[in-house]
Design a protein around this motif. Structure first.
Motif, PDB file in Angstrom:
ATOM      1  N   LYS A  92     -22.222   4.696  63.503  1.00  0.00           N
ATOM      2  CA  LYS A  92     -22.386   5.741  62.480  1.00  0.00           C
ATOM      3  C   LYS A  92     -21.600   6.994  62.817  1.00  0.00           C
ATOM      4  CE  LYS A  92     -26.721   6.386  61.107  1.00  0.00           C
ATOM      5  NZ  LYS A  92     -28.201   6.449  61.234  1.00  0.00           N
ATOM      6  N   ARG A  93     -21.321   7.207  64.093  1.00  0.00           N
ATOM      7  CA  ARG A  93     -20.550   8.382  64.511  1.00  0.00           C
ATOM      8  C   ARG A  93     -19.061   8.060  64.656  1.00  0.00           C
ATOM      9  NH1 ARG A  93     -22.771  12.781  66.794  1.00  0.00           N
ATOM     10  NH2 ARG A  93     -21.257  12.808  68.494  1.00  0.00           N
ATOM     11  N   VAL A  94     -18.708   6.815  64.379  1.00  0.00           N
ATOM     12  CA  VAL A  94     -17.307   6.398  64.510  1.00  0.00           C
ATOM     13  C   VAL A  94     -16.582   6.483  63.177  1.00  0.00           C
ATOM     14  CG1 VAL A  94     -15.771   4.486  65.090  1.00  0.00           C
ATOM     15  CG2 VAL A  94     -17.804   4.926  66.485  1.00  0.00           C
ATOM     16  N   GLY A  95     -17.209   5.944  62.118  1.00  0.00           N
ATOM     17  CA  GLY A  95     -16.568   5.956  60.815  1.00  0.00           C
ATOM     18  C   GLY A  95     -17.318   5.138  59.800  1.00  0.00           C
ATOM     19  N   PRO A  96     -16.828   5.087  58.552  1.00  0.00           N
ATOM     20  CA  PRO A  96     -17.515   4.385  57.467  1.00  0.00           C
ATOM     21  C   PRO A  96     -17.606   2.874  57.659  1.00  0.00           C
ATOM     22  CG  PRO A  96     -15.377   5.235  56.734  1.00  0.00           C
ATOM     23  CD  PRO A  96     -15.648   5.840  58.071  1.00  0.00           C
ATOM     24  N   ILE A  97     -16.910   2.322  58.662  1.00  0.00           N
ATOM     25  CA  ILE A  97     -17.068   0.906  58.975  1.00  0.00           C
ATOM     26  C   ILE A  97     -18.534   0.596  59.302  1.00  0.00           C
ATOM     27  CG2 ILE A  97     -16.550   1.270  61.424  1.00  0.00           C
ATOM     28  CD1 ILE A  97     -15.629  -1.833  59.331  1.00  0.00           C
ATOM     29  N   ALA A  98     -19.282   1.619  59.707  1.00  0.00           N
ATOM     30  CA  ALA A  98     -20.698   1.445  60.030  1.00  0.00           C
ATOM     31  C   ALA A  98     -21.483   0.941  58.829  1.00  0.00           C
ATOM     32  CB  ALA A  98     -21.293   2.765  60.529  1.00  0.00           C
ATOM     33  N   PRO A 106     -16.729   6.848  52.536  1.00  0.00           N
ATOM     34  CA  PRO A 106     -15.345   6.345  52.587  1.00  0.00           C
ATOM     35  C   PRO A 106     -14.369   7.474  52.285  1.00  0.00           C
ATOM     36  CG  PRO A 106     -16.354   5.799  50.485  1.00  0.00           C
ATOM     37  CD  PRO A 106     -17.434   6.434  51.316  1.00  0.00           C
ATOM     38  N   ASN A 107     -13.096   7.142  52.245  1.00  0.00           N
ATOM     39  CA  ASN A 107     -12.070   8.124  51.879  1.00  0.00           C
ATOM     40  C   ASN A 107     -12.108   9.352  52.793  1.00  0.00           C
ATOM     41  OD1 ASN A 107      -9.920   9.084  50.204  1.00  0.00           O
ATOM     42  ND2 ASN A 107     -11.376  10.390  49.109  1.00  0.00           N
ATOM     43  N   ASN A 108     -12.169   9.099  54.102  1.00  0.00           N
ATOM     44  CA  ASN A 108     -12.187  10.171  55.099  1.00  0.00           C
ATOM     45  C   ASN A 108     -13.362  11.127  54.932  1.00  0.00           C
ATOM     46  OD1 ASN A 108      -9.760   9.368  56.423  1.00  0.00           O
ATOM     47  ND2 ASN A 108      -8.584  10.244  54.719  1.00  0.00           N
ATOM     48  N   ARG A 149     -14.859  12.314  52.236  1.00  0.00           N
ATOM     49  CA  ARG A 149     -14.794  13.339  51.200  1.00  0.00           C
ATOM     50  C   ARG A 149     -15.706  13.006  50.017  1.00  0.00           C
ATOM     51  NH1 ARG A 149      -9.046  12.645  51.949  1.00  0.00           N
ATOM     52  NH2 ARG A 149      -8.211  14.218  53.368  1.00  0.00           N
ATOM     53  N   LYS A 150     -16.312  14.047  49.482  1.00  0.00           N
ATOM     54  CA  LYS A 150     -17.126  13.911  48.267  1.00  0.00           C
ATOM     55  C   LYS A 150     -16.219  14.209  47.079  1.00  0.00           C
ATOM     56  CE  LYS A 150     -21.064  16.157  48.599  1.00  0.00           C
ATOM     57  NZ  LYS A 150     -22.074  17.173  48.971  1.00  0.00           N
ATOM     58  N   ASP A 151     -15.398  13.219  46.724  1.00  0.00           N
ATOM     59  CA  ASP A 151     -14.418  13.449  45.673  1.00  0.00           C
ATOM     60  C   ASP A 151     -14.316  12.235  44.754  1.00  0.00           C
ATOM     61  OD1 ASP A 151     -13.092  11.542  47.187  1.00  0.00           O
ATOM     62  OD2 ASP A 151     -11.540  12.902  47.927  1.00  0.00           O
ATOM     63  N   LEU A 152     -13.339  12.255  43.856  1.00  0.00           N
ATOM     64  CA  LEU A 152     -13.182  11.202  42.861  1.00  0.00           C
ATOM     65  C   LEU A 152     -12.934   9.844  43.509  1.00  0.00           C
ATOM     66  CD1 LEU A 152     -12.914  10.240  39.936  1.00  0.00           C
ATOM     67  CD2 LEU A 152     -10.496  10.930  40.011  1.00  0.00           C
ATOM     68  N   ASN A 153     -12.141   9.791  44.574  1.00  0.00           N
ATOM     69  CA  ASN A 153     -11.846   8.511  45.216  1.00  0.00           C
ATOM     70  C   ASN A 153     -13.106   7.859  45.776  1.00  0.00           C
ATOM     71  OD1 ASN A 153      -9.092   8.540  44.700  1.00  0.00           O
ATOM     72  ND2 ASN A 153      -8.621   9.694  46.559  1.00  0.00           N
ATOM     73  N   THR A 154     -13.971   8.664  46.376  1.00  0.00           N
ATOM     74  CA  THR A 154     -15.241   8.132  46.879  1.00  0.00           C
ATOM     75  C   THR A 154     -16.103   7.668  45.719  1.00  0.00           C
ATOM     76  OG1 THR A 154     -15.229   9.496  48.871  1.00  0.00           O
ATOM     77  CG2 THR A 154     -17.367   8.718  48.101  1.00  0.00           C
ATOM     78  N   ALA A 155     -16.142   8.443  44.629  1.00  0.00           N
ATOM     79  CA  ALA A 155     -16.916   8.060  43.440  1.00  0.00           C
ATOM     80  C   ALA A 155     -16.396   6.749  42.856  1.00  0.00           C
ATOM     81  CB  ALA A 155     -16.852   9.172  42.397  1.00  0.00           C
ATOM     82  N   ILE A 156     -15.082   6.552  42.886  1.00  0.00           N
ATOM     83  CA  ILE A 156     -14.496   5.302  42.384  1.00  0.00           C
ATOM     84  C   ILE A 156     -14.919   4.123  43.261  1.00  0.00           C
ATOM     85  CG2 ILE A 156     -12.315   4.051  42.093  1.00  0.00           C
ATOM     86  CD1 ILE A 156     -11.062   6.683  41.139  1.00  0.00           C
ATOM     87  N   ASN A 157     -14.938   4.339  44.567  1.00  0.00           N
ATOM     88  CA  ASN A 157     -15.424   3.289  45.475  1.00  0.00           C
ATOM     89  C   ASN A 157     -16.850   2.884  45.128  1.00  0.00           C
ATOM     90  OD1 ASN A 157     -13.740   2.431  48.018  1.00  0.00           O
ATOM     91  ND2 ASN A 157     -13.228   4.580  47.658  1.00  0.00           N
TER      92      ASN A 157
END
Length: 302
Positions: free
Chosen positions: A147-153, A215-217, A219-227
């Motif tokens: 969980k502290r490494v990245g969204p792969i968690a 995801p998307n580094n 960020r709470k943005d459109l790309n994350t919303a699309i995911n």
């Protein structure tokens, strides 16, 4: 410093009344989450039983599943106690507050895991016990540190999170069939919009602990919303597979499609305004989606 914290922790733990202590241990097991695990296991068992239910085994399966899940989340809290203390939503848990010491929690988690696995051994089959143990290891010792490494968690955590219905099917049949993989797949995909919505809403808190779940580094943005939208969209065809392969009937297919469309519609609001309010609606919608869908499948089967 950690030695001093340990002394304070042990002092608080030792000063609690018996009732308060028991309550703290129960809280440590996260009963609501463990109940959902038991419910999903029971769902898989009922779906595989073809109307020939062994109610005794179903109850023992649910109890064993709850205990193994409780042991997993207890280990999770032991490993993350320092991070839980930093977050508003977790700082009042038994370990950060010192109601229970890490040593007590460790012994408790081992005992609960042993009892849970033993109950599963008595009431199911070796494959169910093995998969339950693998689930515990994945959640506690792989997902938790990742969980502290990245969204792969989120991907890793989705595996043990999706195992309960498969475990229920295996408990009833003794094999991992394609039907078992279908219900595993539905719960696996469901977890992505579910966890990302939670991570979106709790982003500020999670950042305090260094958790990287979006995801998307992050960020709470459109790309994350699309995911979030894409994974929710996948639930529509996946939800129809049990009907297509004859596991359930048409009634559940209609209900699942309606629920899936409603769930998907919520993601469009998030794509439009990227707001915490829209993410919160997705989070609550995801909590409703899974049990409604599973109940629909079970009623169609019974």
């Amino acid at each position: 410093m950690s030695w001093q914290m340990g002394k304070v922790e042990n002092h608080i733990a030792g000063s609690l009344t018996i009732g308060a202590k028991i309550g703290a241990y129960v809280e440590l097991l996260k009963p609501r989450l463990s109940f959902l695990v038991a419910f999903s296991s029971g769902f898989g068992y009922i779906l595989a039983s073809n109307g020939q239910l062994n109610w005794g085994n179903l109850m023992l399966l649910s109890l064993g599943g709850m205990l193994v899940s409780g042991a997993s989340v207890t280990i999770n809290q032991i490993i993350e106690v320092e991070y839980d203390a930093l977050m508003k939503r977790t700082k009042n848990r038994p370990l950060p507050t010192g109601k229970i010491s890490k040593q007590e929690a460790g012994i408790f988690s081992i005992l609960v895991a042993i009892v849970g696995l033993y109950i599963l051994y008595l009431s199911t089959n070796p494959l169910t016990v093995l998969l339950s143990f693998v689930s515990l290891l994945l959640y506690s010792f792989v997902y938790t540190p990742m969980k502290r490494v990245g969204p792969i968690a989120v991907f890793i955590g989705a595996i043990p999170g999706a195992l309960p219905p498969l475990l229920g099917w295996v408990a009833a049949t003794g094999v991992i069939s394609f039907e078992a993989l279908i219900i595993f797949g539905i719960q696996f995909i469901w977890q992505f919009p579910h966890f990302w919505a939670i991570a979106w809403v709790g982003d500020e808190d999670y950042k305090k602990a260094g958790f990287k779940l979006l995801p998307n580094n992050g960020r709470k943005d459109l790309n994350t919303a699309i995911n979030i939208m894409i994974y929710t969209l996948f639930l529509l065809p996946l939800g129809l597979l049990p009907t297509y392969f004859g596991v359930t009937g048409l009634n559940s297919a209609v209900i699942v499609t309606i629920c899936g469309c409603g769930f998907l519609a919520q993601t469009f609001s998030l794509m439009r305004d990227n707001s915490d309010k829209a993410a919160l609606k997705i989070m609550f919608g995801s909590f409703l989606y899974l049990p409604i869908v599973q109940i629909a499948y079970m009623l169609d089967k019974i």
